[in-house]
Design a protein around this motif. Structure first.
Motif, PDB file in Angstrom:
ATOM      1  N   ALA A   1       0.834  -1.211   0.000  1.00  0.00           N
ATOM      2  CA  ALA A   1       0.000   0.000   0.000  1.00  0.00           C
ATOM      3  C   ALA A   1       0.865   1.257   0.000  1.00  0.00           C
ATOM      4  N   SER A   2       0.494   2.206  -0.836  1.00  0.00           N
ATOM      5  CA  SER A   2       1.220   3.469  -0.892  1.00  0.00           C
ATOM      6  C   SER A   2       0.718   4.404   0.205  1.00  0.00           C
TER       7      SER A   2
ATOM      8  N   ASN B   1      -2.612   5.765  -0.767  1.00  0.00           N
ATOM      9  CA  ASN B   1      -3.645   4.765  -0.603  1.00  0.00           C
ATOM     10  C   ASN B   1      -4.086   4.676   0.856  1.00  0.00           C
TER      11      ASN B   1
END
Length: 131
Positions: free
Chosen positions: A44-45, A48
């Motif tokens: 996950a960024s 995000n």
């Protein structure tokens, strides 16, 4: 008001339900739930995670599926120190989601078949074969 953060992890046929924590601040409860998501989805960024934190703060639930056998469901349930109304007591219902999926698949199949049958009758053409 107290916000309870819960998670349901589904891996194959196994399901694990956990109470993660509680907070008197809805945004703090959302960030607690987002941390669980971050640990579950290592790819996950930052953006995000920020988006999911905002979603959790407004919608109070989130569902993430890695693949067909792995799923994380997060929920934030507000409590005011009293018995919750019936419609707010259910946190997760995997059976209801499976039933909804099957209903939608059946509906799509029926509509597709109906459309295909209608289209084939209306556009029946015969071409003579040349020998």
């Amino acid at each position: 008001m107290l916000y309870i953060v819960t998670k349901l992890v589904t891996e194959g046929q196994q399901k694990a339900f956990s109470i993660i924590g509680a907070s008197e601040d809805k945004k703090r409860a959302a960030s607690i739930a987002a941390e669980v998501y971050k640990d579950y989805n290592k790819n996950a960024s930052f953006q995000n995670i920020e988006m999911i934190t905002e979603w959790l703060a407004t919608r109070q639930n989130y569902s993430f599926r890695k693949d067909k056998d792995h799923r994380l469901q997060l929920a934030i349930t507000p409590l005011e120190g009293e018995v919750q109304p019936e419609e707010k007591q259910l946190v997760f219902s995997a059976a209801a989601e499976e039933e909804e999926l099957m209903r939608r698949v059946s509906q799509a199949l029926f509509e597709g078949k109906h459309t295909a049958e209608r289209g084939s009758k209306a556009q029946t053409h015969s071409c003579p074969l040349e020998s």
